[in-house]
Design an enzyme around this catalytic site. Structure first.
Site, PDB file in Angstrom:
ATOM      1  N   ALA A 157       0.843  -1.193   0.000  1.00 15.07           N
ATOM      2  CA  ALA A 157       0.000   0.000   0.000  1.00 15.07           C
ATOM      3  C   ALA A 157       0.880   1.246   0.000  1.00 15.07           C
ATOM      4  O   ALA A 157       1.846   1.329   0.762  1.00 15.07           O
ATOM      5  CB  ALA A 157      -0.916   0.008   1.222  1.00 15.07           C
ATOM      6  N   LYS A 158       0.521   2.186  -0.853  1.00 14.21           N
ATOM      7  CA  LYS A 158       1.247   3.461  -0.870  1.00 14.21           C
ATOM      8  C   LYS A 158       0.531   4.378   0.128  1.00 14.21           C
ATOM      9  O   LYS A 158      -0.328   5.196  -0.237  1.00 14.21           O
ATOM     10  CB  LYS A 158       1.255   4.060  -2.280  1.00 14.21           C
ATOM     11  N   ALA A 159       0.885   4.198   1.391  1.00 11.26           N
ATOM     12  CA  ALA A 159       0.188   4.864   2.491  1.00 11.26           C
ATOM     13  C   ALA A 159       1.042   5.978   3.082  1.00 11.26           C
ATOM     14  O   ALA A 159       2.268   5.860   3.167  1.00 11.26           O
ATOM     15  CB  ALA A 159      -0.162   3.851   3.582  1.00 11.26           C
ATOM     16  N   TYR A 163       5.506   6.588   4.886  1.00 10.48           N
ATOM     17  CA  TYR A 163       6.511   7.571   4.506  1.00 10.48           C
ATOM     18  C   TYR A 163       7.146   8.280   5.700  1.00 10.48           C
ATOM     19  O   TYR A 163       8.051   9.095   5.527  1.00 10.48           O
ATOM     20  CB  TYR A 163       5.923   8.550   3.484  1.00 10.48           C
TER      21      TYR A 163
END
Length: 314
Positions: A157-159, A163
């Site tokens: 998941a690009k959550a 980051y």
């Protein structure tokens, strides 16, 4: 610094840039409860075109599904919204940021019932690691920060929350005089940069860490694999030991922001001859040929932006 554009898309409507605001107690500000994408729109001979819009939207919806962030927007509707966003802001080329976030409603950790908002913005953005990076390469280090481990935060998941790990990697590298950091996974194998996938070339073979090494399934990563195969270059998705970075013939980053950026040194050990290698240059030429509209879009990667307004519906 961001250069504001005129409009931002929010839940199906275009609003002024300065009106795209959230409450300080929105769920996302306390818990990082967002998923997002980074997408480039390139200027081509036929006008602006969004690169791999459908693949990015699919990953956005996959990320939202993993985090149980329900949205009624379909992939087709979101793709149309992106096209209209670029058109209405009169952009020839730009960076597009769709973001799905949990908004204002409750500040407890349990997010169910908190409203989910969808925003899309676009703006001008140059070369992520510097204007000379694509030709001259960058100096990087192996980070002391480990990439998120499996079954902690989902790497597929690009959550937004993921980051925070990326920020630690990037800040450490910057403070120590490097352009970027490379994180290892929890087993000590090469994972990825703070916001880029990585490829290592040895004896003409491209090696890239598999998804099980806590890497994001990068759209540009997939693009490079497909391009390499079409050019007859062997590619393997396999575990990459740290020391392979030091003895590689070529190493490069891939990503929407980084595109295809060569790495000229790792931990102050020169990679190859310390310059962009021939395979990296060959892949760059093929990549930029397509995205700039100079080569045939034989894979159907470009989504043209229509000159006139299109309806955007749920």
């Amino acid at each position: 610094m961001l250069k504001p554009t005129e409009k931002i898309w929010h839940n199906g409507k275009f609003i002024a840039w300065d009106d795209a605001q959230i409450h300080v107690l929105a769920h996302v500000t306390s818990y990082g409860s967002s998923v997002f994408e980074g997408i480039r729109c390139y200027e081509t001979r036929s006008g602006p075109a969004i690169f791999r819009a459908r693949e990015h939207v699919r990953r956005l919806l996959d990320s939202a599904k993993i985090y149980r962030m329900d949205t009624d927007w379909t992939a087709d509707a979101l793709t149309l919204a992106m096209q209209e966003l670029v058109r209405i802001n009169q952009m020839r080329s730009c960076y597009i940021r769709p973001i799905v976030l949990r908004g204002y409603g409750d500040v407890g950790v349990l997010p169910l019932g908190v409203p989910v908002d969808v925003y899309m913005a676009c703006w001008e953005w140059g070369k992520y690691l510097g204007e000379q990076a694509l030709s001259q390469g960058v100096d990087v280090c192996v980070s002391s920060w480990t990439r998120i481990a499996p079954n902690t935060l989902p790497a597929l998941a690009k959550a937004g929350a993921n980051y925070m790990n990326s920020q630690l990697i990037r800040m450490e590298a910057h403070i120590n005089g490097y352009a970027e950091g490379i994180a290892l996974d929890d087993a000590g194998y090469v994972s990825e940069g703070s916001g880029e996938n990585i490829f290592v070339i040895r004896d003409g073979i491209l090696h890239t860490p598999p998804l099980g090494a806590s890497v994001l399934p990068g759209v540009t990563r997939g693009t490079v694999i497909q391009l390499a195969q079409s050019l007859g270059l062997p590619v393997t998705e396999s575990l990459v030991p740290r020391e392979m970075l030091y003895i590689a013939d070529e190493v490069f980053f891939t990503g929407t922001a980084a595109e295809i950026t060569p790495i000229r040194s790792v931990d102050r050990i020169t990679v190859g001859n310390g310059a962009r290698g021939p395979i990296t240059e060959k892949l760059q030429k093929a990549f930029f040929g397509v995205v700039n509209g100079e080569a045939e879009d034989r894979f159907g990667w470009l989504t043209p932006v229509a000159e006139r307004e299109q309806p955007v519906a749920v």
